[in-house]
Write a protein that holds these residues in place. Sequence first.
Motif, PDB file in Angstrom:
ATOM      1  N   PHE A   1       0.859  -1.186   0.000  1.00 16.18           N
ATOM      2  CA  PHE A   1       0.000   0.000   0.000  1.00 16.18           C
ATOM      3  C   PHE A   1       0.894   1.235   0.000  1.00 16.18           C
ATOM      4  O   PHE A   1       1.954   1.241   0.642  1.00 16.18           O
ATOM      5  CB  PHE A   1      -0.922   0.012   1.224  1.00 16.18           C
ATOM      6  CG  PHE A   1      -1.915  -1.119   1.242  1.00 16.18           C
ATOM      7  CD1 PHE A   1      -3.014  -1.105   0.400  1.00 16.18           C
ATOM      8  CD2 PHE A   1      -1.738  -2.189   2.092  1.00 16.18           C
ATOM      9  CE1 PHE A   1      -3.927  -2.151   0.416  1.00 16.18           C
ATOM     10  CE2 PHE A   1      -2.652  -3.229   2.110  1.00 16.18           C
ATOM     11  CZ  PHE A   1      -3.734  -3.216   1.270  1.00 16.18           C
ATOM     12  N   LEU A   2       0.441   2.295  -0.661  1.00 14.88           N
ATOM     13  CA  LEU A   2       1.281   3.482  -0.820  1.00 14.88           C
ATOM     14  C   LEU A   2       0.404   4.713  -0.926  1.00 14.88           C
ATOM     15  O   LEU A   2      -0.590   4.727  -1.656  1.00 14.88           O
ATOM     16  CB  LEU A   2       2.160   3.340  -2.062  1.00 14.88           C
ATOM     17  CG  LEU A   2       2.967   4.575  -2.511  1.00 14.88           C
ATOM     18  CD1 LEU A   2       4.072   4.869  -1.492  1.00 14.88           C
ATOM     19  CD2 LEU A   2       3.568   4.339  -3.885  1.00 14.88           C
ATOM     20  N   THR A   3       0.763   5.775  -0.185  1.00 14.40           N
ATOM     21  CA  THR A   3       0.144   7.093  -0.349  1.00 14.40           C
ATOM     22  C   THR A   3       1.237   8.146  -0.258  1.00 14.40           C
ATOM     23  O   THR A   3       2.353   7.872   0.206  1.00 14.40           O
ATOM     24  CB  THR A   3      -0.917   7.372   0.737  1.00 14.40           C
ATOM     25  OG1 THR A   3      -0.302   7.318   2.027  1.00 14.40           O
ATOM     26  CG2 THR A   3      -2.070   6.380   0.658  1.00 14.40           C
ATOM     27  N   THR A   4       0.916   9.359  -0.702  1.00 15.02           N
ATOM     28  CA  THR A   4       1.873  10.462  -0.675  1.00 15.02           C
ATOM     29  C   THR A   4       1.225  11.655   0.002  1.00 15.02           C
ATOM     30  O   THR A   4       0.278  12.254  -0.526  1.00 15.02           O
ATOM     31  CB  THR A   4       2.304  10.855  -2.096  1.00 15.02           C
ATOM     32  OG1 THR A   4       2.837   9.722  -2.762  1.00 15.02           O
ATOM     33  CG2 THR A   4       3.371  11.948  -2.044  1.00 15.02           C
ATOM     34  N   GLU A   5       1.730  11.973   1.194  1.00 13.06           N
ATOM     35  CA  GLU A   5       1.200  13.105   1.959  1.00 13.06           C
ATOM     36  C   GLU A   5       2.375  13.904   2.530  1.00 13.06           C
ATOM     37  O   GLU A   5       3.511  13.773   2.061  1.00 13.06           O
ATOM     38  CB  GLU A   5       0.268  12.623   3.066  1.00 13.06           C
ATOM     39  CG  GLU A   5      -0.908  11.778   2.584  1.00 13.06           C
ATOM     40  CD  GLU A   5      -1.920  12.534   1.748  1.00 13.06           C
ATOM     41  OE1 GLU A   5      -1.857  13.789   1.742  1.00 13.06           O
ATOM     42  OE2 GLU A   5      -2.766  11.894   1.093  1.00 13.06           O
TER      43      GLU A   5
ATOM     44  N   ASN B   1      -4.122  20.435   9.696  1.00 13.40           N
ATOM     45  CA  ASN B   1      -3.543  21.007   8.468  1.00 13.40           C
ATOM     46  C   ASN B   1      -2.364  20.210   7.943  1.00 13.40           C
ATOM     47  O   ASN B   1      -1.626  20.691   7.070  1.00 13.40           O
ATOM     48  CB  ASN B   1      -3.125  22.471   8.685  1.00 13.40           C
ATOM     49  CG  ASN B   1      -4.264  23.331   9.166  1.00 13.40           C
ATOM     50  OD1 ASN B   1      -5.399  23.188   8.686  1.00 13.40           O
ATOM     51  ND2 ASN B   1      -3.973  24.218  10.117  1.00 13.40           N
ATOM     52  N   HIS B   2      -2.147  19.013   8.510  1.00 16.07           N
ATOM     53  CA  HIS B   2      -1.074  18.149   8.012  1.00 16.07           C
ATOM     54  C   HIS B   2      -1.607  16.727   7.913  1.00 16.07           C
ATOM     55  O   HIS B   2      -2.574  16.353   8.598  1.00 16.07           O
ATOM     56  CB  HIS B   2       0.146  18.175   8.943  1.00 16.07           C
ATOM     57  CG  HIS B   2       0.824  19.496   9.013  1.00 16.07           C
ATOM     58  ND1 HIS B   2       0.398  20.502   9.846  1.00 16.07           N
ATOM     59  CD2 HIS B   2       1.890  20.000   8.326  1.00 16.07           C
ATOM     60  CE1 HIS B   2       1.187  21.563   9.709  1.00 16.07           C
ATOM     61  NE2 HIS B   2       2.103  21.286   8.773  1.00 16.07           N
ATOM     62  N   THR B   3      -0.983  15.947   7.064  1.00 15.41           N
ATOM     63  CA  THR B   3      -1.438  14.568   6.866  1.00 15.41           C
ATOM     64  C   THR B   3      -0.254  13.613   6.889  1.00 15.41           C
ATOM     65  O   THR B   3       0.887  13.987   6.622  1.00 15.41           O
ATOM     66  CB  THR B   3      -2.174  14.420   5.525  1.00 15.41           C
ATOM     67  OG1 THR B   3      -1.319  14.903   4.483  1.00 15.41           O
ATOM     68  CG2 THR B   3      -3.488  15.186   5.534  1.00 15.41           C
ATOM     69  N   LEU B   4      -0.585  12.374   7.220  1.00 21.83           N
ATOM     70  CA  LEU B   4       0.390  11.281   7.208  1.00 21.83           C
ATOM     71  C   LEU B   4       0.233  10.467   5.941  1.00 21.83           C
ATOM     72  O   LEU B   4      -0.879  10.342   5.407  1.00 21.83           O
ATOM     73  CB  LEU B   4       0.190  10.367   8.420  1.00 21.83           C
ATOM     74  CG  LEU B   4       0.686  10.832   9.788  1.00 21.83           C
ATOM     75  CD1 LEU B   4       0.305   9.802  10.853  1.00 21.83           C
ATOM     76  CD2 LEU B   4       2.195  11.040   9.778  1.00 21.83           C
ATOM     77  N   SER B   5       1.317   9.910   5.493  1.00 26.81           N
ATOM     78  CA  SER B   5       1.272   8.942   4.398  1.00 26.81           C
ATOM     79  C   SER B   5       1.996   7.676   4.825  1.00 26.81           C
ATOM     80  O   SER B   5       2.751   7.684   5.801  1.00 26.81           O
ATOM     81  CB  SER B   5       1.926   9.522   3.136  1.00 26.81           C
ATOM     82  OG  SER B   5       3.304   9.772   3.353  1.00 26.81           O
TER      83      SER B   5
END
Length: 855
Positions: free
Chosen positions: A37-41, A101-105
């Motif tokens: 699994f992969l996300t970009t934050e 206002n910030h996110t984790l990936s």
Amino acid sequence: MELKRTMIYIFVYVFHLSSAAVSSNCSPQDDFGLPVFLTTEDFTIGGIFPLHYRVELPSTDYITKPLKAQCQGFDPRAFRWALTMKFAVEQINNRNDLLPNHTLSYRIFDSCSTPVTAQKAVLAALNSQDVMQSSMCTGSGPLLGLVGESGSSQSIVLSRTLQPFRIPMISYFSTCSCLSDRKQFPTFFRVVPNDDYQVKAITQLLKKFGWTWIGVVTEDHDYGRFALQGLKREIENTDICLAYHEMIPKDYTREKVLKILNVMRESTAKVVVVFSVEGEFYPFLREFMTQNITGIQWIASEAWVTASILAKTYPFLEGTIGFAIRQGHIPGLEDYLKTVNPERYPSNPQVQELWEALYGCSSSSSSLNNHLRRCTGNETLREEHSAYLNTSSPRVSYNVYKAVYAFAHSLHNLIHCEPGNGPFENFSCADFNNVHPWQLQHYLQEVSFSVSGQNVNFDNKGNSIPYYDLINWQRHTNGDVQFVKVGLYDGAQHTGRELFIQEQAIMWPNQYNKVPVSACTDRCTPGFRKAVHRGQPLCCFDCVPCESGKISNQTDSVDCLSCPEDYWSNANGTMCIPKVVEFLSHDAMGMTLTVIAIVGAFLTITVLVIFLYNKGTPIVRVNNSELSFFILLSLTLCFLCALVFIGEPTSWSCMLRHTAFSITFSLCISCILGKTLVVLAAFTATRPGNNIMKWLGPTQQRIIIFSCTLVQVLICTAWLGASPPFPYRNTKYQQSKIILDCSVGSDLAFWCVLGYIGLLACVCFFLAFLARKLPGNFNEAKYITFSMLIFCAVWLAFVPAYVSQPGKFTTAVEIFAILASSFGLLLCLFAPKCYIILLKPEKNTKQHLLGKVTK
């Protein structure tokens, strides 16, 4: 072996990199594998999970490039862990109070439960996301932290790989105590207790149920090795011994496993502690089931104590007990897991494998297993894989959940740092647009938060609070196996209070209500002690009865305790009882001697009365009747002094018995000596010119008696003044008794007293012996000679008996000597006279005594 292969691969990899450096282009030299699994934050954390529980390493000749390792054995349980991380990140990103206002990936990879594959995964996580598509190495990816891994061997490799980059990692299931070494693993954290606490808990469990003879089976990894070392360290100073230790081989072969099972079959140890992960233990149990081995009580480590697939597949594990990591609550996780399907992730091969494992069907023609039937959409969940959706009491999943939230709270604290109050140089804060991993580690070390009602923080070694649930595998009437909590271990409690067990709630193997027994030797009952066999473990021993005077009042006593001086062991050797106090009391023997003494005194007084009544007769007046009266009075005292020897010795009775005895007998023998001198003088005075009688008149006789008695009185006075007799508790002659006796005080004075009486008796005997043949019908010298002979014989026989042994029988012998010698004197000296006075009065005449009677 795997470590050697890893080093070889790294060497080959570095060699290829150095070769490529010559050219102008920098390109990847190996297929790192795509993330699951992969996300970009904004902030990226990695995750590594053992989605497969074994790997088939290709053979290599180290000449050509080896083929890619093949992962086998999909693990739905580990896939749930990976999805938990994904769920936690998405949940955090949807919150307004955490990382606003910030996110984790996330970047999640598969380790295949092998250090080599885990290292490839972490290298892939360290690279930028386009490493697979680009022909150029564009640099490292923005990885701030890593969640992983489950196996301790994999975590050791991961931590050492991340250490040069100072990237912190939080393990959710690696328990090896070796990872607490901050010098070797400065960036390692974990939300699971390390094995130092687990082995302490297991040791207390073994002590609680008296299991002193155990077997240990471990996997051939760092987890198993360090757990075994910790267990040996904990049981080192206890009465618990290892019957055997066997290691499940990495290169699994049936022959090796059969050897292990043969050891288990032949061993008398019925309790087996297993340190192994589920994947390593599963094939071992499959072979165990084919063998006829029964009566085993399994002690599970936290790595497999909640493995549902093992509990449902192998019924002989019923009754297993072990410590599980703390469970928690993850709201919404079950619903989230139900959303994972091949339609939502059509290009994810792991989801395809999940579907095939859960339902036994293929969701598309491109399935990895083309032999499976196509799914219809109406399939039901396969029972053996229902653990995937079992979120009622998550443990490892909950640890993953906490690990993700630990990173999130640390980043939250980092972002909200106040300038001028920061923890870094010049009180500065980190630049949240360019956060470095080492800055995040600082906040991670200090983080403290609560999630689902549980507090999370780390000590200076990166460990979390040690807490375990004690789990018991119980099969109910419907056949379902449930993991029932029957106790807990809280490492924050005081020593000795960490473990709490609800014994009545435990269901033992085969549903017995009795605790299994596992001991090399039956326990030694009270009254016995353990005698260890030379060359064998301390748990193998003989039970030897305690020696006399020693006891053991506990089971399995190592040694017997000596009783106090005034106590002795009972017949069973279980308790000390007061010693029997022995002295000549008024029992049957004492009363008999008392009666004899009184009878003797009565007879003596009777004789005295007879003599007083007939004091004018010739037979009484012969040789001075006053001496006869003195002798009778002294004999009466001699009989009565025997009474002082009967009863419990006291200070006064001890002084009185010896002095009274010596003085009365000295008086008696002195009187007899005076009578002997008078007899001897009377018969020699008939010779012409011999006037010896004028020197032996009544006054002189009294002086002789007084003088001889005075010598004994002086000896006794000196004795009492210098070292008088005293009561003595003799505990050494007979250890089981206390002999109450009178110590003479001064041995010299005692033997002087006896010696003086003996001297008087010998002088008296010698003089009487000289006069025994003098003429006369009634020559008293004959009777005096015989009486002194009896007296000396009695007392000579008494001396060896007195010296030989102490006790009431010696006192009885002394009384007997007093009475026998007194009766001897009474009968020899006065029986003939009483016979004439009472029965032959015609002979009580002067003529008859002088021998002038005409026949």
